[in-house]
Enzyme design. Structure first.
Site: not given
Length: 355
Positions: A100, A167, A191
């Site tokens: 990521w 992020d 999440k």
């Protein structure tokens, strides 16, 4: 009983499931389903308003920061961020600490120059770099606060005058932070804050409007702010589940209260891993994630047996990501401490049997 350790989409509070399922049949005693109400009606506007207000309250945001609920998930933000913040002749700094990190770097290169300020690729992304410099002329500095696949987490916020972009998909609202230090935060909901299908963006409006390129309306944060996250039809049900989850978090005592529980869960699991030779954590101690615990076995031949035991005992989602292998146990906000205690007992039992 099922214990859900999935990395995402992941566990949500039981009461959120109950309230959301009831709303599918009858939303607020209207006789209409949440799936069929008009998004521009007062019925949904109240949902959206509460969701935004809860984010502002839980993050303690100042008046410069706006909250958006957008389509596309966090992956869309990999290109929407540089599209809005990076001119062709400018350079943005990025931290590369795993999957990521590499993906947004690739997208940013489509819009300007990228300086990889630091990377942990040299050791398989098992640590977080510390001694790196962020050039003062960077358009912004982007990093991922928690690396879901590799099991690392940034336990510090970089000291810099450069605008910070983060992020936070896998650890947002799991710990107390000064969220106002960030110029832009984005997080896929699935999440810690809701169901898959919506992306939360928190942006300081003062950073917008600086790029010279023409922006498609749907990609322009300013247009979304002007239209209150309703530039087009929003993901109504996903936002509703976010609102319920954020309401639940507030009822638990907010971010500070959930952080204490998250610390307990992580400490219990890591202490167990460190004390049982059968298991081996893969991440440097200082950089271990409190959301995604990644580990392997000293004897790889035992992995299949442990996975089968977990399946038999209702432990779901403990298999590691396909690119890493081993095991991954996710400890998101809604996961009860009791589930971690049950897993730890299972691990101890397995270790005794195979010592």
């Amino acid at each position: 009983m099922i214990h859900n350790f999935n990395a995402g989409p992941s566990i949500l509070p039981r009461q959120v499931f109950e309230q959301a399922s009831q709303a599918i049949l009858d939303f607020n005693q209207t006789g209409l389903s949440i799936l069929e109400i008009g998004h521009r009606t007062p019925l949904f506007q109240a949902v959206l308003d509460e969701a935004i207000a809860l984010v502002k309250e839980l993050m303690q945001l100042d008046s410069d920061h706006e909250v958006l609920f957008l389509h596309g998930g966090a992956t869309t933000q990999f290109f929407q961020v540089p599209m809005n913040l990076l001119n062709d002749n400018e350079t943005a700094a990025y931290l590369d600490c795993g999957v990521w990190g590499t993906k947004p770097i690739k997208e940013a290169k489509l819009f300007g120059h990228v300086n990889v300020a630091a990377s942990s690729k040299d050791r398989g992304y098992t640590y977080i770099p510390r001694d790196f410099e962020i050039p003062a002329d960077s358009a912004y500095f982007h990093y991922t606060t928690n690396n879901t696949i590799e099991g690392t987490q940034m336990h510090f916020v970089p000291e810099t005058t450069v605008p910070l972009v983060a992020d936070m998909s896998s650890d947002v609202l799991s710990r107390v932070m000064d969220f106002n230090r960030f110029s832009l935060i984005y997080a896929g909901a699935q999440k810690n804050i809701g169901a898959a299908g919506v992306n939360m963006v928190v942006v300081n409006k003062n950073i917008l409007g600086r790029v010279t390129r023409q922006l498609p309306s749907m990609m322009d944060y300013r247009k979304h702010i002007e239209n209150g996250s309703m530039l087009n039809t929003p993901p109504v049900f996903a936002i509703y589940v976010c609102m319920l989850t954020l309401r639940w978090l507030k009822e638990q005592g907010g971010v500070a209260a959930i952080e204490k529980i998250n610390n307990q869960k992580a400490a219990l699991l890591y202490d167990t891993l460190d004390s049982i030779p059968v298991f081996k954590p893969t991440v440097d101690k200082a950089d271990r994630s409190k959301m995604n615990v990644v580990f392997v076995m000293e004897n790889p031949e035992l992995e299949k047996a442990f996975l089968e035991l977990c399946k038999k005992e209702g432990m779901v989602g403990v298999k590691g990501h396909r690119s890493v292998g081993g095991f991954r146990v996710s400890l998101y906000n809604a996961l009860p401490l009791g589930s971690v205690k049950t897993l730890v007992e299972l691990m101890q039992h397995f270790a005794l049997k195979h010592a």
